[in-house]
Write an enzyme that holds these catalytic residues in place. Structure first.
Site, PDB file in Angstrom:
ATOM      1  N   ALA A  95     -75.529 118.922  -1.362  1.00 57.52           N
ATOM      2  CA  ALA A  95     -76.331 118.302  -0.307  1.00 57.52           C
ATOM      3  C   ALA A  95     -77.801 118.237  -0.718  1.00 57.52           C
ATOM      4  O   ALA A  95     -78.247 118.996  -1.564  1.00 57.52           O
ATOM      5  CB  ALA A  95     -76.197 119.121   0.974  1.00 57.52           C
ATOM      6  N   GLY A 136     -71.825 120.819  -1.713  1.00 60.59           N
ATOM      7  CA  GLY A 136     -71.158 119.602  -1.266  1.00 60.59           C
ATOM      8  C   GLY A 136     -70.472 118.871  -2.412  1.00 60.59           C
ATOM      9  O   GLY A 136     -69.447 118.205  -2.210  1.00 60.59           O
ATOM     10  N   GLU A 139     -67.271 120.572  -2.746  1.00 59.39           N
ATOM     11  CA  GLU A 139     -66.409 120.285  -1.594  1.00 59.39           C
ATOM     12  C   GLU A 139     -65.781 118.889  -1.685  1.00 59.39           C
ATOM     13  O   GLU A 139     -64.641 118.692  -1.295  1.00 59.39           O
ATOM     14  CB  GLU A 139     -67.205 120.426  -0.292  1.00 59.39           C
ATOM     15  CG  GLU A 139     -67.553 121.882  -0.002  1.00 59.39           C
ATOM     16  CD  GLU A 139     -68.460 122.030   1.201  1.00 59.39           C
ATOM     17  OE1 GLU A 139     -69.612 121.541   1.126  1.00 59.39           O
ATOM     18  OE2 GLU A 139     -68.044 122.616   2.209  1.00 59.39           O
ATOM     19  N   GLU A 159     -73.772 128.041  -1.111  1.00 60.72           N
ATOM     20  CA  GLU A 159     -74.430 127.913   0.210  1.00 60.72           C
ATOM     21  C   GLU A 159     -74.923 129.246   0.747  1.00 60.72           C
ATOM     22  O   GLU A 159     -75.980 129.326   1.377  1.00 60.72           O
ATOM     23  CB  GLU A 159     -73.463 127.283   1.223  1.00 60.72           C
ATOM     24  CG  GLU A 159     -73.275 125.787   1.075  1.00 60.72           C
ATOM     25  CD  GLU A 159     -72.257 125.392   0.020  1.00 60.72           C
ATOM     26  OE1 GLU A 159     -71.829 126.272  -0.771  1.00 60.72           O
ATOM     27  OE2 GLU A 159     -71.886 124.211  -0.034  1.00 60.72           O
TER      28      GLU A 159
END
Ligand code: NAD
Length: 736
Positions: A95, A136, A139, A159
């Site tokens: 992200a 991300g 993910e 994270e």
């Protein structure tokens, strides 16, 4: 497709045509491009390349482009499978953190929506991963139906280090792929896996030995999966979760295992809860629970603090007057003068970084003692299983002890770590000036002396600076880099680059008495000792600061550092350095009783068999009570709140003075200094960030009250007063 320009010439990363495996690659379509995506057809596969340099962060623009490319590939009947890969250095770092505060990360298409689009695609989607796939980025790979990775790739969910949980299905899909114990380890530690480890755990389906044939392997796997019919979705996999349902106690076991390391942090426990939810909730509810937890964490003060630290570390590398292309001098050989407590640790830092280092001493005895200590340290690391015997020997072989001062002349970077005595240091620097080669950097590890005075005895003051390590130097990550008034940009840049090679967090500070970290420490320990004179006991003060999140309170820390160290500093300080400030005599009395701390098994506490566990000591209590009596102080109970404020606010106040004097560029530098020098809790962001979060008006008013009661100390700094009046924060303040 709006936003996509068509190009006639296909552009394939890592050139699958030159790869050696059997797949025949035919270009069947044009390349489409947006600002952040390349899309092309290879055989019947739609190849999507993320192209958002430098790290393919999932900004809103990239998310929109990826959604458009995916939709195009899914709707195109000529496409039977899809491959997603990263252009440039990596797959994706995840992200875009800068979008967290603005809320842009919540704008559609969000990362969870994109991953859902991938996972529900009627054709297989394969991730071809190189470099890093973090957060991300990782993910997204989990939502794909297959994953290939090049050797050397790192895959992880870091994270937790930002005080959040993975928020795009990571906690739900990871345990489905690699099992609960491995997923907990990975998510709660935030540490990435190598491609090889990930392959062993079943996270990666295929490994390629290099990046050259990565895309080709991805295309090949995608076509194979297309042959097999409907893609298997990670969310539908249950076999690895079923294993864990048989031993639900593993979650509490894991909580106990991390209790010490994760004390005070919220995010590691939130991560565990999310993985636990994967076990008992249907996938659709599990991801909702994860998303809610993510949003809660994102808004928490802890996460804001941890994100602040993330940016503070990057900011600290930007130094006024230092262009990014400043020449960095080559450092292939180093030398350390003095092999005592600090010199030995500093020599180990060089050896650990693979840099050959000469160590000199004044006598053979001192040299032997220093080298024995280094060997003992390496031996201890080997016996704890943290280093192999061969590696320890290889590092030791890089340390060359000698009594011959002339050999220092070969070194590119010299660090002086002899006794804290100005005449001795001046003598050493004059000698260094005559033996060192013309490009050598001459550094001193002094903790309080004026670097400019030391530089002045050389013919090259521009090559002199301070490198202030913290004890134990081979462990503590802080390095204060002290810029003298004549230090050249090249020399400063070289010290900063060296700090990274030595895996230190380098913070540039200006010349002042004791620099930033220790200067802020003094009012803190001074107040702690006054509190003890007034009615508290060391146990209470230490407990309050331990509860704030420090690894230990000021008295336990003093025992660890040695009361003899503080005593000698006090003996040698000029009245001008102490500004004639009174200090409590209790520490001196303990020193005179032979209580030097852990090293004599007695200091502010006594120490049992292991020499480390502090136990209250009636002798200390008696000394304290007798001192209060002598001073005519009527001992009273002191509330915990006052202890916290009396210790911490003067420290912050001194930070404000350091800022207004321009000793550091920004308050976040002071946060780093306390995080890495004294173990201030990361989840509070550092003392200056913590003060900002409490509100500077409150900190100022409290300081002012203390000052009214004790007019000889605790005067609020003008900058603190100004910011409090203006309703501003330290974080907003910039040097005029
Ligand atoms: N101890 C700490 O926590 C700490 C932290 C940061 C900085 N410092 C600074 O680091 C420096 C060293 O401190 P230390 O704690 O390691 O002291 P130390 O007493 O443990 O070591 C100093 C060493 O220097 C050697 N020495 C003295 N004269 C010498 C000479 N002419 N040539 C070569 N070696 C000589 C001594 O034999 C001794 O081994 C001081 O300037 C100190 O202020 C100390």
């Amino acid at each position: 497709m709006p936003g996509f320009a068509h190009h006639a010439i296909p552009n394939v990363t890592r050139d699958p045509l030159n790869a050696s495996t059997a797949l025949v690659v035919l270009y069947t379509g044009p390349v489409s491009m947006s600002e952040s995506i390349r899309y092309e057809h290879i055989n019947s596969v739609g190849l999507i390349t993320l192209d958002n340099p430098p790290v393919n962060a999932f900004s809103l623009a990239l998310r929109v482009s990826l959604r458009d490319a995916l939709t195009q590939a899914i709707e195109d009947d000529g496409v039977t499978a899809i491959v997603i890969t990263g252009g440039g250095r990596m797959f994706s770092a995840g992200a875009d953190i800068t979008e967290f505060d603005s809320g842009v990360s919540n704008q559609s298409p969000t990362l969870p929506e994109l991953i859902e689009l991938v996972e529900n695609a009627p054709k297989p989607v394969v991730a071809a991963i190189h470099g890093n796939a973090m957060g991300g980025g990782c993910e997204l790979c989990l939502g794909c139906h297959g994953r290939v990775a090049a050797s050397g790739t790192k895959i992880g969910l870091p994270e937790v280090t930002l005080g959040i949980v993975p928020g795009a299905g990571g906690t739900q899909r990871m345990p489905r792929l690699i099992g609960v114990p491995a997923a907990l380890n990975m998510i709660v530690s935030g540490k990435p896996l190598t491609a090889e480890q990930a392959h062993k755990l079943g996270l990666i389906d295929e490994l390629t030995d290099s990046e050259t044939n990565l895309v080709e392997s991805g295309l090949s796997l995608a076509l194979q999966l297309a042959e097999l019919g409907d893609p298997v979705r990670t969310r539908d996999r249950d076999e690895r979760l079923a294993e864990a349902r048989d031993e639900p106690e593993l979650f509490d076991q894991f909580r106990r295992k991390i209790a010490h390391r994760a004390r005070g942090f919220e995010a590691p426990y939130a991560c565990i809860e999310c993985v636990e939810a994967a076990l008992w909730k249907p996938f659709s509810e599990g991801v909702l629970f994860e998303r809610e937890t993510f949003q809660r964490c994102r808004k928490s003060l802890q996460s804001k603090a941890q994100r602040h630290v993330f940016f503070a570390e990057r900011q600290a590398r930007k130094v006024q007057g230092l262009a990014s292309d400043t020449t960095v001098l080559q450092v292939t050989r180093a030398a350390v003068l003095g092999c005592g407590t600090m010199g030995g640790g500093i020599a180990m830092c060089f050896a650990n970084a693979g840099i050959r280092v000469t160590v000199t001493e004044s006598t053979q005895d001192a040299l032997d003692r220093g080298m024995d200590m280094i060997k003992k340290n390496y031996h201890a690391t080997v016996s704890k299983g943290r280093l192999s015997r061969e590696d320890a020997e290889a590092r030791l072989a890089l340390i060359e002890p000698t009594l011959d001062f002339e050999t220092v002349g070969n070194a590119d970077f010299v660090i002086e770590a002899v006794f804290e005595n100005m005449d001795l240091k001046k003598d050493i620097f004059a000698r260094l000036d005559s033996v060192c080669h013309s490009n050598a950097v001459l550094a001193t590890n002094t903790s309080s002396l004026d670097i400019n005075d030391i530089a002045a005895v050389t013919s090259r003051p521009e090559q002199v600076l301070g490198t202030h390590f913290f004890s134990p130097a081979n462990v503590m990550r802080l390095l204060e880099i002290v810029r003298g008034s004549q230090t050249s940009p090249e020399v400063l840049a070289t010290a900063m680059s060296l700090s990274q090679r030595l895996q230190k967090v380098g913070v540039v500070v200006g010349v002042c008495d004791s620099f930033a970290a220790n200067r802020m420490l003094y009012p803190y320990t001074r107040q702690a000792e006054f509190l003890v004179e007034e009615g508290a006991l060391p146990e209470q003060v230490d407990r309050v600061l331990y509860d704030l999140g420090f690894p230990m309170g000021p008295f336990a820390m003093s025992d660890l550092a040695g009361l003899d160290v503080g005593y000698k500093i006090r003996q040698h300080r000029e009245p001008s350095q102490t500004k004639n400030l009174r200090h409590s005599t209790i520490a001196d009395q303990l020193y005179e009783l032979g209580r030097y701390g852990q090293k004599t098994r007695a200091g502010w506490y006594q120490y049992g068999e292991d020499g480390r566990t502090p136990v209250s000591d009636p002798e200390v209590t008696q000394t304290i009570i007798a001192t209060s009596e002598k001073l005519g102080i009527d001992r009273t109970e002191i509330p915990d709140e006052e202890i916290l404020q009396r210790c911490m606010y003067p420290l912050i106040n001194e930070g404000a003075r350091i800022l207004e004097e321009g000793i550091v560029e920004r308050s976040s530098d002071l946060d780093l200094v306390w995080l890495y020098g004294y173990g201030f809790p990361r989840y509070r962001g550092g003392p200056m960030f913590w003060a900002d979060s409490l509100g500077l008006a409150h900190v100022y008013e409290t300081m002012k009250n203390f000052h009214d009661i004790h007019p000889d100390w605790l005067e609020p700094a003008p900058l603190l007063e100004q910011l409090a009046r203006e309703g501003k924060t330290f974080g907003e303040w910039r040097a005029p």
